[in-house]
Design a protein around this motif. Sequence first.
Motif, mmCIF file in Angstrom:
data_model
loop_
_atom_site.group_PDB
_atom_site.id
_atom_site.type_symbol
_atom_site.label_atom_id
_atom_site.label_comp_id
_atom_site.label_asym_id
_atom_site.label_seq_id
_atom_site.Cartn_x
_atom_site.Cartn_y
_atom_site.Cartn_z
ATOM 1 N N THR A 129 0.848 -1.178 0.000
ATOM 2 C CA THR A 129 0.000 0.000 0.000
ATOM 3 C C THR A 129 0.891 1.238 0.000
ATOM 4 O OG1 THR A 129 -0.138 0.063 2.421
ATOM 5 C CG2 THR A 129 -1.846 -1.164 1.253
ATOM 6 N N GLU A 137 6.127 2.955 -0.369
ATOM 7 C CA GLU A 137 5.201 1.834 -0.286
ATOM 8 C C GLU A 137 5.567 0.973 0.908
ATOM 9 O OE1 GLU A 137 3.812 0.823 -4.789
ATOM 10 O OE2 GLU A 137 5.808 0.131 -4.217
ATOM 11 N N ARG A 143 -4.091 -5.675 4.168
ATOM 12 C CA ARG A 143 -4.203 -6.087 2.770
ATOM 13 C C ARG A 143 -3.403 -7.358 2.572
ATOM 14 N NH1 ARG A 143 -2.518 -2.496 -2.613
ATOM 15 N NH2 ARG A 143 -4.238 -3.210 -3.910
ATOM 16 N N TYR A 190 -9.065 -7.168 2.007
ATOM 17 C CA TYR A 190 -8.527 -5.814 2.129
ATOM 18 C C TYR A 190 -9.527 -5.061 3.005
ATOM 19 C CZ TYR A 190 -5.914 -1.629 0.652
ATOM 20 O OH TYR A 190 -5.124 -0.497 0.625
ATOM 21 N N ASP A 195 -9.309 5.416 -0.765
ATOM 22 C CA ASP A 195 -8.288 5.409 -1.818
ATOM 23 C C ASP A 195 -7.598 6.756 -1.996
ATOM 24 O OD1 ASP A 195 -8.517 2.751 -2.375
ATOM 25 O OD2 ASP A 195 -9.684 2.994 -4.216
#
Length: 286
Positions: A129, A137, A143, A190, A195
């Motif tokens: 993510t 990242e 997730r 998830y 987002d």
Amino acid sequence: MTTKTQQHITPELRQWIVAQAQAGHPAEAALQSMLASGWQEDVAIEAMESTLRTHLEAQAVAQGLPAATKVPDPGLEESPLYVDTGDRRVHVLQNMFNPRVVVFGNLLSDEECDALIALAKPRLARSLTVATKTGGEEVNADRTSSGMFFARGETEVVRRIEERIARLLNWPVENGEGLQVLHYRPGAEYKPHYDYFDPNEPGTPTILRRGGQRVGTLVMYLAEPEKGGGTTFPDVHLEVYPKRGHGVFFSYDRPHPSTRTLHGGAPVLAGEKWIATKWLREGRFE
């Protein structure tokens, strides 16, 4: 703005419209009053829509919300059953306005689904993510899928799908991140998340340099699990089932929970789920 009879939307008219809204009068009642006073319908409707939109945005910003921005829009004002994307007739199965969620059918062919899975399999790795604290990242316990990214336009099938998405959502191809393919085995999920990038996190300015804020998401289902794996929207108690070839689109005009776009991938209970995700940015994604 003027019409053939030179009717103008004046500051006084805008003030009156706002006053009607603040007094609790329905928009339809205000519109009928304008028509009875001799305003042409197209002028009256534009005055109502633009004035109230500006007023609501000012109120939101005054309350501390981030400013709203333009978002991808599939253009469903006339409630069509299908959208012609040039190379495919995409079905409109469900349309929600708050939050803005649209479920599409026949978005991908079986052959396209199979091709994306086959191309992705050799490149799968534990899904990461975006780390908004650093701009990089990271592995996230929320997730538990595996996945990979295609470069934009990397293959003929990827390019064809990206161009179809651009026509469907009226958003430039270059404003999209690379297509991501994700694989969920039994138990993988998830957990609910947003987002958009939190503007209060220290790494967000670094992320935004590559194309601005995320403003929309399209999840496309490539393979169906036997049980579970739906896309959930907890704030509105909505679950979209992962039907192969279908897709769910949602947009968010400001990076804030008020968009009610909290969503997640429910745990796969049996079988395997494959999806392709396209994230859309404000500007060109580099």
